[in-house]
Design a protein around this motif. Sequence first.
Motif, PDB file in Angstrom:
ATOM      1  N   ASP A   1     -14.094 -12.999  32.110  1.00 47.45           N
ATOM      2  CA  ASP A   1     -13.490 -11.985  31.386  1.00 47.45           C
ATOM      3  C   ASP A   1     -12.147 -11.110  31.911  1.00 47.45           C
ATOM      4  OD1 ASP A   1     -15.390 -12.539  29.353  1.00 47.45           O
ATOM      5  OD2 ASP A   1     -16.659 -10.928  29.958  1.00 47.45           O
ATOM      6  N   SER A   2     -12.313 -11.370  33.344  1.00 52.72           N
ATOM      7  CA  SER A   2     -11.085 -10.729  33.919  1.00 52.72           C
ATOM      8  C   SER A   2      -9.624 -10.930  33.859  1.00 52.72           C
ATOM      9  CB  SER A   2     -11.334 -10.818  35.380  1.00 52.72           C
ATOM     10  OG  SER A   2     -10.287 -10.204  36.440  1.00 52.72           O
ATOM     11  N   PRO A   3      -8.735  -9.960  33.325  1.00 47.26           N
ATOM     12  CA  PRO A   3      -7.652 -10.326  33.148  1.00 47.26           C
ATOM     13  C   PRO A   3      -6.787 -11.099  34.354  1.00 47.26           C
ATOM     14  CG  PRO A   3      -7.601  -8.105  33.400  1.00 47.26           C
ATOM     15  CD  PRO A   3      -9.039  -8.630  33.286  1.00 47.26           C
ATOM     16  N   ALA A   4      -7.243 -11.057  35.397  1.00 46.63           N
ATOM     17  CA  ALA A   4      -6.488 -11.633  36.847  1.00 46.63           C
ATOM     18  C   ALA A   4      -7.365 -13.127  36.909  1.00 46.63           C
ATOM     19  CB  ALA A   4      -6.836 -10.899  37.823  1.00 46.63           C
ATOM     20  N   THR A   5      -8.077 -13.502  36.148  1.00 46.46           N
ATOM     21  CA  THR A   5      -8.682 -14.981  36.401  1.00 46.46           C
ATOM     22  C   THR A   5      -7.727 -16.165  36.242  1.00 46.46           C
ATOM     23  OG1 THR A   5     -11.088 -14.161  36.078  1.00 46.46           O
ATOM     24  CG2 THR A   5     -10.569 -16.609  35.725  1.00 46.46           C
ATOM     25  N   GLY A   6      -6.937 -15.864  35.072  1.00 45.28           N
ATOM     26  CA  GLY A   6      -5.979 -16.956  34.633  1.00 45.28           C
ATOM     27  C   GLY A   6      -4.947 -17.083  35.721  1.00 45.28           C
ATOM     28  N   ALA A   7      -4.563 -16.079  36.134  1.00 39.94           N
ATOM     29  CA  ALA A   7      -3.195 -15.908  37.009  1.00 39.94           C
ATOM     30  C   ALA A   7      -3.875 -16.698  38.499  1.00 39.94           C
ATOM     31  CB  ALA A   7      -2.987 -14.837  37.508  1.00 39.94           C
ATOM     32  N   ALA A   8      -5.007 -16.261  38.795  1.00 38.36           N
ATOM     33  CA  ALA A   8      -5.834 -16.769  39.893  1.00 38.36           C
ATOM     34  C   ALA A   8      -6.004 -18.218  39.784  1.00 38.36           C
ATOM     35  CB  ALA A   8      -7.060 -16.236  40.247  1.00 38.36           C
TER      36      ALA A   8
ATOM     37  N   ALA B   1      -2.881 -20.099  40.343  1.00 40.91           N
ATOM     38  CA  ALA B   1      -2.071 -20.213  41.506  1.00 40.91           C
ATOM     39  C   ALA B   1      -3.007 -21.051  42.378  1.00 40.91           C
ATOM     40  CB  ALA B   1      -2.354 -18.770  42.396  1.00 40.91           C
ATOM     41  N   LEU B   2      -4.134 -21.278  42.212  1.00 43.88           N
ATOM     42  CA  LEU B   2      -5.291 -22.301  42.872  1.00 43.88           C
ATOM     43  C   LEU B   2      -4.851 -23.582  42.434  1.00 43.88           C
ATOM     44  CD1 LEU B   2      -8.530 -20.498  42.825  1.00 43.88           C
ATOM     45  CD2 LEU B   2      -7.084 -21.070  44.819  1.00 43.88           C
ATOM     46  N   THR B   3      -4.389 -24.084  41.493  1.00 38.29           N
ATOM     47  CA  THR B   3      -4.467 -25.298  40.889  1.00 38.29           C
ATOM     48  C   THR B   3      -2.821 -25.750  40.823  1.00 38.29           C
ATOM     49  OG1 THR B   3      -4.381 -24.702  38.349  1.00 38.29           O
ATOM     50  CG2 THR B   3      -6.376 -25.298  39.324  1.00 38.29           C
ATOM     51  N   LYS B   4      -1.845 -24.753  40.636  1.00 38.67           N
ATOM     52  CA  LYS B   4      -0.474 -24.941  40.579  1.00 38.67           C
ATOM     53  C   LYS B   4       0.434 -24.648  41.480  1.00 38.67           C
ATOM     54  CE  LYS B   4      -1.060 -25.238  35.524  1.00 38.67           C
ATOM     55  NZ  LYS B   4      -1.014 -24.376  34.248  1.00 38.67           N
ATOM     56  N   GLY B   5      -0.284 -23.781  42.518  1.00 37.23           N
ATOM     57  CA  GLY B   5       0.615 -23.023  43.602  1.00 37.23           C
ATOM     58  C   GLY B   5       0.818 -24.237  44.587  1.00 37.23           C
ATOM     59  N   PRO B   6       1.360 -23.577  45.888  1.00 38.21           N
ATOM     60  CA  PRO B   6       1.550 -24.475  46.994  1.00 38.21           C
ATOM     61  C   PRO B   6       0.376 -24.907  47.792  1.00 38.21           C
ATOM     62  CG  PRO B   6       1.920 -22.035  47.600  1.00 38.21           C
ATOM     63  CD  PRO B   6       1.675 -22.150  46.017  1.00 38.21           C
ATOM     64  N   THR B   7       0.600 -26.179  48.257  1.00 36.67           N
ATOM     65  CA  THR B   7      -0.721 -26.756  49.101  1.00 36.67           C
ATOM     66  C   THR B   7      -0.615 -25.883  50.421  1.00 36.67           C
ATOM     67  OG1 THR B   7      -0.033 -29.009  47.928  1.00 36.67           O
ATOM     68  CG2 THR B   7      -1.299 -29.053  50.062  1.00 36.67           C
TER      69      THR B   7
END
Length: 94
Positions: free
Chosen positions: A10-17, A20-26
């Motif tokens: 339910d957290s609004p930050a979960t989507g962004a997190a 970042a984990l799946t599409k962010g830098p390696t």
Amino acid sequence: MLPDVRGLADSPATGAAMDALTKGPTQQGAPAGTVPGRVTIGWGRRDLVTVPRQAARAMELFPDAVLHWFERCGHFPQWDAPHEATRLILDSTD
């Protein structure tokens, strides 16, 4: 534990997190001898998020790290084995 997981969903930050984990830098890692302190990696043998076979890659990226296996844990050792996780943190940061 279920309320905690529901809270994450339910957290609004979960989507962004997750983005970042799946599409962010390696993760780049740290070549041997370059980390100014100790690195300890804790991994659950029953982790279904970052499966145990991925620990080999983590150790390649962080060759100076110490790998600690949480034998009866999934992705959240702080929930599955809180005393062991606390002890590992305290022992690794003295």
